[in-house]
Design an enzyme around this catalytic site. Structure first.
Site, PDB file in Angstrom:
ATOM      1  N   GLU A 163       4.243 -14.419 -13.317  1.00 14.47           N
ATOM      2  CA  GLU A 163       3.875 -13.120 -12.755  1.00 14.47           C
ATOM      3  C   GLU A 163       2.998 -12.310 -13.694  1.00 14.47           C
ATOM      4  O   GLU A 163       2.012 -11.701 -13.260  1.00 14.47           O
ATOM      5  CB  GLU A 163       5.136 -12.300 -12.460  1.00 14.47           C
ATOM      6  N   LYS A 205       4.891  -4.328  -5.704  1.00 10.90           N
ATOM      7  CA  LYS A 205       6.313  -4.091  -5.965  1.00 10.90           C
ATOM      8  C   LYS A 205       7.148  -4.237  -4.702  1.00 10.90           C
ATOM      9  O   LYS A 205       8.224  -4.818  -4.724  1.00 10.90           O
ATOM     10  CB  LYS A 205       6.498  -2.680  -6.552  1.00 10.90           C
ATOM     11  N   GLU A 217      13.973 -17.973 -12.770  1.00  9.63           N
ATOM     12  CA  GLU A 217      13.549 -16.589 -12.970  1.00  9.63           C
ATOM     13  C   GLU A 217      12.664 -16.470 -14.210  1.00  9.63           C
ATOM     14  O   GLU A 217      11.669 -15.735 -14.209  1.00  9.63           O
ATOM     15  CB  GLU A 217      14.777 -15.684 -13.093  1.00  9.63           C
ATOM     16  N   CYS A 274       0.822  -1.204   0.000  1.00  8.17           N
ATOM     17  CA  CYS A 274       0.000   0.000   0.000  1.00  8.17           C
ATOM     18  C   CYS A 274       0.860   1.261   0.000  1.00  8.17           C
ATOM     19  O   CYS A 274       2.012   1.238   0.417  1.00  8.17           O
ATOM     20  CB  CYS A 274      -0.906   0.006   1.225  1.00  8.17           C
ATOM     21  N   ARG A 317       3.983   0.214  -6.510  1.00  8.77           N
ATOM     22  CA  ARG A 317       3.915  -0.699  -5.374  1.00  8.77           C
ATOM     23  C   ARG A 317       2.829  -1.760  -5.562  1.00  8.77           C
ATOM     24  O   ARG A 317       2.821  -2.760  -4.846  1.00  8.77           O
ATOM     25  CB  ARG A 317       3.620   0.094  -4.090  1.00  8.77           C
ATOM     26  N   LYS A 365       8.887 -15.010 -14.097  1.00  6.67           N
ATOM     27  CA  LYS A 365       8.426 -13.886 -14.910  1.00  6.67           C
ATOM     28  C   LYS A 365       7.169 -14.259 -15.691  1.00  6.67           C
ATOM     29  O   LYS A 365       6.227 -13.474 -15.787  1.00  6.67           O
ATOM     30  CB  LYS A 365       9.523 -13.447 -15.886  1.00  6.67           C
ATOM     31  N   HIS A 418      13.600 -37.090 -12.721  1.00  5.25           N
ATOM     32  CA  HIS A 418      13.119 -37.333 -11.368  1.00  5.25           C
ATOM     33  C   HIS A 418      11.727 -36.758 -11.139  1.00  5.25           C
ATOM     34  O   HIS A 418      11.383 -36.385 -10.026  1.00  5.25           O
ATOM     35  CB  HIS A 418      14.109 -36.759 -10.355  1.00  5.25           C
ATOM     36  N   TRP A 457      -3.588  -2.484  -1.270  1.00  9.38           N
ATOM     37  CA  TRP A 457      -3.433  -3.844  -1.772  1.00  9.38           C
ATOM     38  C   TRP A 457      -4.089  -4.744  -0.739  1.00  9.38           C
ATOM     39  O   TRP A 457      -3.642  -4.830   0.399  1.00  9.38           O
ATOM     40  CB  TRP A 457      -1.952  -4.191  -1.947  1.00  9.38           C
ATOM     41  N   ASN A 501      -0.840   0.942   6.066  1.00  6.97           N
ATOM     42  CA  ASN A 501      -0.065  -0.018   5.284  1.00  6.97           C
ATOM     43  C   ASN A 501       0.401  -1.109   6.241  1.00  6.97           C
ATOM     44  O   ASN A 501       0.971  -0.818   7.287  1.00  6.97           O
ATOM     45  CB  ASN A 501       1.147   0.665   4.640  1.00  6.97           C
ATOM     46  N   GLY A 502       0.156  -2.374   5.901  1.00  4.38           N
ATOM     47  CA  GLY A 502       0.606  -3.470   6.747  1.00  4.38           C
ATOM     48  C   GLY A 502      -0.547  -4.300   7.267  1.00  4.38           C
ATOM     49  O   GLY A 502      -1.630  -4.327   6.682  1.00  4.38           O
TER      50      GLY A 502
END
Length: 608
Positions: A487, A603, A480, A2, A27, A484, A503, A74, A98-99
């Site tokens: 995401e 973010k 990565e 947030c 963010r 990506k 495996h 958020w 925020n939190g």
């Protein structure tokens, strides 16, 4: 996470609150709102979705008032609806948060006994109601907040505005960042310097446990014991110019294309290119030569940077390395050597789990250093040394240029460690520095694969599952790449070490499953290609990322080959990241997703 802004102004603040919130969009958020005092009473405008919706509502229903608070939310407790959007308000107080308030259920149960009942699903409202009850019992706003803060558990940043007090804001920090900004005739509050850059460059950052009473005359800051304290006023270097996309469709595309320049900026800090040496500017409180082990902790993409660095430190500096996901490390409470070294990697410098891991290591007597894009962040301020990445603000939620800058800085540290430990000779140091110096040009050349990748991405956008494979230092690159794709395109993808194919993962391979193999020519390429042929034998659709030399050894069964420049194996992971970034980006564009602000992501993750 947030974003919080606040202004005590001399003119109507609502438009400026929205402009400041736009600077915090990076963010991540799912609703937004502002509140001001009109004739001493609290007035709010809130909206679900993007800030454009809030701006439209304000266009139809403007807010007057020279004091106000704003917020991008958020969702953590309660759906992302207008009703759950901040600011939350009673008839006495408006609040943004925020939190997470961990004990909000206990607070609400206590409040209910006196008839103070919530109207939303959020944890935040418990704070607004508690402050309101204290005011109703006769306390002034300052004392009401002081009493309330002692009741709260969790990680949070809070800002309060009160009915009838048009020259007062109160702010509190317990884990999530907050900064107070100083103007000539106005005062400001924000989650970070970027939000406040158009208004002021003079900032004071609150420390954990601090709470601040802000008036037009200045700020009084108290610590967790309510003692008045002074916090350093500093000049922020964040530009007041709004970051824009330039000629790119998305911030992510712009940031991918900025990488030759951002890598150059980072190199210029660490490398003396003329002398072909790494020349660290930071004064180190430890000696690489005396270290028995290095601990690296990070989250998300930064964790993969740490994994690649593990290969480097162990090979080029013969320094054993443990790499942990910070959210696991902080609760595992591993034994660490007093006087040892712990390195923490974070783009924002506010990642909650990474900060907790840092504090654990500091408490064990370790030297704590960090690799950050925001040196003035909380992690930066609590580190003995900050190694900067110097890549500028990264707006896209999915990290690109921050990762390659992190790796560039880490590679430089590896060379410095190798020299200090007597592993690298002067000629070997010069060879590795030359490979680093060649990176910007190699990355620029790798960007030339975009046209081909755009065509491949069109087919990839139809997939439901994608497998990425890599060996050695290409394994984290594969992870990565999978992250990506997940995401920003919302396609399920997994990154595996190529040697683990038999495996389990090979059971997933069929004639429609794309398998992306990252295998530049190195001592492990032959083994990776053998694994690739196992995929080909089962009809998997192979997309190979390799260099010119590797392309000559691919054999049969490869649907597409993306050829990147041939570089030293030392820096090959950085160059190999470019096509996997582009592949994820263009796949997401074809699918029509919100590339810069993908759903459910933020973010800067400032809660657990």
């Amino acid at each position: 996470m947030c974003g919080i802004v606040g202004i005590i102004g001399v003119e109507p603040v609502a438009p400026r609150l929205v402009d400041a919130l736009k600077r915090l969009e990076y963010r991540g958020y799912d609703s937004a709102g502002v509140a001001t005092l009109e004739h001493g009473s609290i007035a709010r405008r809130r909206a679900e979705g993007k800030l454009g919706n809030l701006a439209s509502k304000l266009g139809m229903e403007p807010l007057a008032g020279n004091i106000g608070i704003g917020h991008t939310r958020w969702a953590t407790h309660g759906a992302p609806t207008e009703g759950n959007a901040h600011p939350h308000a009673t008839d006495k107080v408006a609040i943004v948060h925020n939190g997470i308030i961990e004990n909000f259920r206990e607070l609400l149960a206590d409040l209910a006994t006196d008839g103070y009942l919530p109207k939303t699903q959020t944890d935040t409202e418990s704070v607004a109601l508690w402050v309101t009850r204290e005011i109703d019992r006769g306390l002034d706003p300052e004392m009401a907040v002081a009493v309330t803060l002692r009741k709260l558990r969790g990680a949070f940043a809070l800002a309060f505005m009160f009915k009838g007090h048009d020259r007062l804001l109160i702010a509190a920090r317990h884990g999530a960042p907050l900064a107070v900004g100083y103007g000539e005739t106005e005062m400001y509050l924000g989650s970070d310097a970027m939000a406040l850059a158009p208004f002021t460059s003079r900032l004071s950052y609150l420390l954990d446990g601090d709470w601040a009473v802000i008036t037009p005359q200045g700020v009084t800051i108290r610590d967790g014991s309510d003692a008045i304290v002074r916090r350093e006023t500093m000049l922020s270097q964040v530009s007041a110019l709004m970051v824009d996309k330039g000629n790119h469709r998305h911030f992510m595309a712009k940031e991918i294309y900025e990488q030759p320049e951002t890598i150059s900026h980072t190199l210029s800090h660490y490398v003396d290119m003329g002398a072909e040496k790494v020349a660290l500017r930071e004064t180190l409180p430890f000696d690489f030569a005396g270290l028995g082990r290095l601990t690296i902790s990070a989250c998300g993409t930064a964790y993969y940077a740490g994994l690649i660095a593990k290969y480097w430190f162990e090979r080029y500096a013969r320094l054993p390395v443990d790499v942990d996901v910070a959210s696991e490390f902080r609760y595992r409470e591993p034994p660490v050597d007093k006087g040892g070294l712990a390195l923490f990697i974070s783009q924002s410098g506010e990642t909650a789990d990474t900060l907790a891991a840092l504090r654990y290591c500091a408490g064990q007597g370790q030297h704590v250093v960090s690799l950050l894009n925001v040196p003035e962040s909380t992690i930066g301020r609590e580190s003995a040394v900050v190694f900067p990445t110097l890549c500028g603000p990264e707006i896209g939620v999915a990290s690109t240029k921050a990762l390659t800058a992190q790796l560039t800085a880490l590679a430089s540290l590896v060379v410095a460690a190798g020299v200090a430990r007597g592993v690298l000779s002067a000629s070997q140091e010069a060879e590795l520095v030359r490979s680093l110096t060649a990176l910007p040009a190699a990355v620029s050349a790798a960007l030339g694969t975009e046209t081909q990748i755009e065509k491949i991405a069109k087919g990839l956008s139809k997939a439901k599952d994608v497998l990425y494979l890599g060996r050695g230092q290409m394994f984290p690159v594969a992870m990565e790449g999978a992250l990506k794709l997940k995401e920003i395109s919302y396609i399920h993808a997994e990154g595996y070490p190529a040697g683990e194919l038999k495996h389990g993962p090979i059971a997933l391979v069929d004639e429609v499953m794309p398998v992306i193999v990252v295998a530049p020519s190195d001592e492990l390429m032959e083994k990776t290609l053998s694994n690739m042929q196992e995929v080909a034998a089962r009809g998997g659709q192979i997309i190979l990322v390799t260099d010119e030399e590797g392309a000559g050894h691919i054999g049969h069964g490869v649907a597409e080959t993306i050829v990147i420049p041939k570089v030293s194996s030392f820096v090959a992971p950085i160059v190999a990241l470019i096509p996997v970034q582009l592949l994820a980006y263009h796949t997401a564009v074809f699918m029509g997703t919100d590339v810069d602000q993908p759903r459910n992501l933020a973010k800067s993750v400032t809660v657990e």
